[in-house]
Scaffold this motif. Structure first.
Motif, short mmCIF file in Angstrom:
data_model
loop_
_atom_site.label_atom_id
_atom_site.label_comp_id
_atom_site.label_asym_id
_atom_site.label_seq_id
_atom_site.Cartn_x
_atom_site.Cartn_y
_atom_site.Cartn_z
N ARG A 1 6.75 -76.22 61.19
CA ARG A 1 5.55 -76.67 60.48
C ARG A 1 5.55 -78.18 60.23
NH1 ARG A 1 3.04 -73.32 56.58
NH2 ARG A 1 3.83 -74.63 54.92
N HIS B 1 4.02 -86.04 40.89
CA HIS B 1 3.86 -85.34 39.61
C HIS B 1 4.93 -85.80 38.64
CE1 HIS B 1 1.66 -81.48 41.12
NE2 HIS B 1 0.80 -82.37 40.66
N HIS C 1 9.44 -86.01 45.95
CA HIS C 1 8.45 -85.65 46.96
C HIS C 1 7.10 -86.20 46.54
CE1 HIS C 1 8.52 -82.39 43.96
NE2 HIS C 1 7.21 -82.37 44.14
N ARG D 1 -0.86 -85.53 34.76
CA ARG D 1 0.33 -85.14 35.52
C ARG D 1 0.50 -85.93 36.82
NH1 ARG D 1 2.09 -79.61 38.05
NH2 ARG D 1 4.32 -80.01 38.10
N TYR E 1 -3.45 -80.21 52.05
CA TYR E 1 -2.38 -80.42 51.08
C TYR E 1 -1.06 -80.47 51.85
CZ TYR E 1 -0.42 -80.06 46.33
OH TYR E 1 0.22 -80.30 45.13
N PRO F 1 7.67 -83.04 37.59
CA PRO F 1 7.52 -82.13 38.73
C PRO F 1 8.13 -80.77 38.38
CG PRO F 1 9.43 -83.53 39.04
CD PRO F 1 8.82 -83.93 37.71
N SER F 2 7.93 -79.79 39.25
CA SER F 2 8.65 -78.52 39.06
C SER F 2 10.01 -78.59 39.73
CB SER F 2 7.88 -77.35 39.68
OG SER F 2 6.66 -77.16 39.04
N TYR F 3 10.07 -79.36 40.83
CA TYR F 3 11.29 -79.43 41.64
C TYR F 3 11.79 -80.87 41.63
CZ TYR F 3 9.31 -75.01 43.02
OH TYR F 3 8.77 -73.75 42.99
N HIS G 1 2.81 -85.87 47.01
CA HIS G 1 1.71 -84.96 47.37
C HIS G 1 0.62 -85.73 48.10
CE1 HIS G 1 3.06 -81.86 44.30
NE2 HIS G 1 3.71 -82.94 43.91
N LEU H 1 5.15 -82.17 55.69
CA LEU H 1 4.75 -80.84 56.17
C LEU H 1 3.73 -80.23 55.22
CD1 LEU H 1 7.57 -78.17 55.56
CD2 LEU H 1 7.19 -80.18 54.15
N PHE I 1 2.96 -75.21 50.76
CA PHE I 1 2.68 -73.78 51.00
C PHE I 1 1.43 -73.29 50.27
CE2 PHE I 1 5.93 -71.30 48.09
CZ PHE I 1 5.40 -71.91 46.97
N LYS I 2 0.82 -74.17 49.48
CA LYS I 2 -0.47 -73.80 48.87
C LYS I 2 -1.61 -73.90 49.90
CE LYS I 2 -0.35 -76.39 44.96
NZ LYS I 2 0.94 -76.78 44.39
N ILE J 1 3.10 -82.22 51.77
CA ILE J 1 4.08 -82.90 50.91
C ILE J 1 5.06 -83.68 51.79
CG2 ILE J 1 4.17 -81.69 48.69
CD1 ILE J 1 6.22 -79.79 49.92
N GLU K 1 10.91 -73.57 57.96
CA GLU K 1 9.64 -74.29 58.16
C GLU K 1 9.72 -75.41 59.20
OE1 GLU K 1 7.13 -74.90 54.65
OE2 GLU K 1 8.76 -74.15 53.42
N TRP L 1 15.07 -74.56 48.72
CA TRP L 1 13.99 -74.55 49.73
C TRP L 1 13.78 -75.94 50.31
CZ3 TRP L 1 9.37 -77.31 49.18
CH2 TRP L 1 9.10 -77.81 47.92
N ILE M 1 14.37 -77.22 54.30
CA ILE M 1 13.40 -77.98 55.11
C ILE M 1 14.10 -79.19 55.73
CG2 ILE M 1 11.34 -79.48 54.97
CD1 ILE M 1 10.21 -77.43 52.91
#
Ligand code: M7G
Length: 326
Positions: free
Chosen positions: A177, A257, A266, A283, A206, A260-262, A268, A192, A195-196, A208, A174, A164, A168
């Motif tokens: 966006r 973070h 990136h 975190r 929010y 991070p998850s990804y 925030h 951009l 997505f939250k 990123i 996206e 994803w 981008i």
């Protein structure tokens, strides 16, 4: 009911939604109105509620779409001041109780003021289902050596796909966006909306910033070499948000973070005061602090012990337990 062979596959399901979107884009639809798409969720079969919150007014559901795992997140959105007049004049009011000067009602708002923000992850992996499942967390202490011997081998094998992110950066998703882009391959980035964020109000702003440079996995990979990149994101990200959303830097919480998850670097950008998920001290690392730490010690994040929470069924937590670190 159709048998399973006749059920649409993943691509077919999205194509259906896309076709409906294109039909909408071409014909009718008042100016400024968002196009409708086919309701792919009409075929969603709930398996389990992963978590929910009456206070946050959201629910995370695991289920099946076209026989494949999916996660659906439903979230009631904030009531906006600019819609109050329409809400008061255009709603039906049902009395629940009246007592002295007190009365309570059920207000039935016009549909356009009663939307539910919906996120679909499809097909969802086992890891997505775990990510959204409510669970106990444990704080892990990770030295620089632990990172090399435990964390890095794990994330190289087990982390979420960053397709994803590439979409981008390559404008395959996206693209419309994007709020700001610096195309420089070394210090450039794309800013951009996360997505939250539904972008309806700045209270829960929010965004990123995703770096064009690939291969920087996380905070741990950063050295003083990356200072121009980080300073560029900080400076230009703040300027773009001031221009687009009229929010000055003094109203922003800008952070990374860890974990991070990804694992593609990136940053925030959230509104100060908005309790975004994952903005706690265990975190979130303020970008301003990250920059200063690297200025005073070029290898700061390679050598420091870092602390972060892991959820009970996170595979990385098992690795720390096996290594006797917990
Ligand atoms: P993170 O720190 O890697 O993980 O942040 P987290 O999700 O545990 O916070 C990734 C950020 O990217 C999160 O804030 C996500 O909400 C956001 N995000 C994830 N995906 C899959 C997308 C996406 O497809 N589009 C956009 N715009 N944001 C996403």
């Amino acid at each position: 009911m159709a048998d399973s062979a006749a059920k649409p596959d993943t691509e077919e399901l999205y194509q259906k939604a896309k076709r409906a979107k294109a039909d909408n884009d071409n014909g009718g639809g008042e100016a400024g109105e968002e196009p409708e798409c086919e309701n792919i969720l009409s075929e969603f079969k709930t398996s389990k509620v992963l978590s929910d919150s009456a206070r946050e007014k959201n629910i995370f559901i695991h289920g099946k779409l076209a026989d494949q795992d999916a996660v659906v997140i439903l979230e009631k959105t904030p009531i906006r001041e600019d819609t109050l007049a329409e809400l008061f004049t255009g709603s039906k009011l049902k009395l629940e109780m009246r007592n002295d000067i007190y009365s309570t009602y059920r207000l039935q708002a016009p549909p356009q003021l009663n939307e539910i923000k919906t996120t679909v992850v499809f097909p969802a992996t086992e890891k997505h289902i775990k990510k959204y499942q409510r669970q106990e967390s444990f704080l892990v202490e990770e030295t620089g050596v632990d990172y090399q011997s435990i964390t890095l081998p794990y994330i190289q094998k087990q982390s979420f796909s960053v397709q994803w992110v590439h979409n981008i950066l390559e404008k395959k998703a996206e693209a419309d966006r994007i709020v700001f882009e610096d195309p420089d391959p070394t210090v450039g980035f794309v800013l951009l909306p996360d997505f939250k964020w539904d972008q309806k109000q700045v209270d829960d702003l929010y965004l990123i910033a995703i770096t064009h440079q690939r291969g920087i996995r996380s905070l741990r990979d950063l050295t003083s070499e990356h200072l121009p990149l980080l300073q560029n994101i900080f400076q230009k990200g703040k300027e773009a948000i001031l221009q687009r959303h009229k929010l000055p830097a003094s109203k922003l919480r800008v952070y990374l973070h860890y974990q991070p998850s990804y694992y593609h670097l990136h940053v925030h950008f959230t509104k100060l005061g908005y309790e975004a998920p994952g903005c706690g001290v265990e975190r979130a690392h303020l970008l301003a602090d990250v920059i200063q730490n690297l200025q005073s010690h070029p290898e700061y994040y390679k050598t420091r012990t870092l602390y972060f929470p892991l959820r009970a069924d996170d595979g990385l937590l098992s690795k720390y337990k096996e290594a006797g670190r917990l």
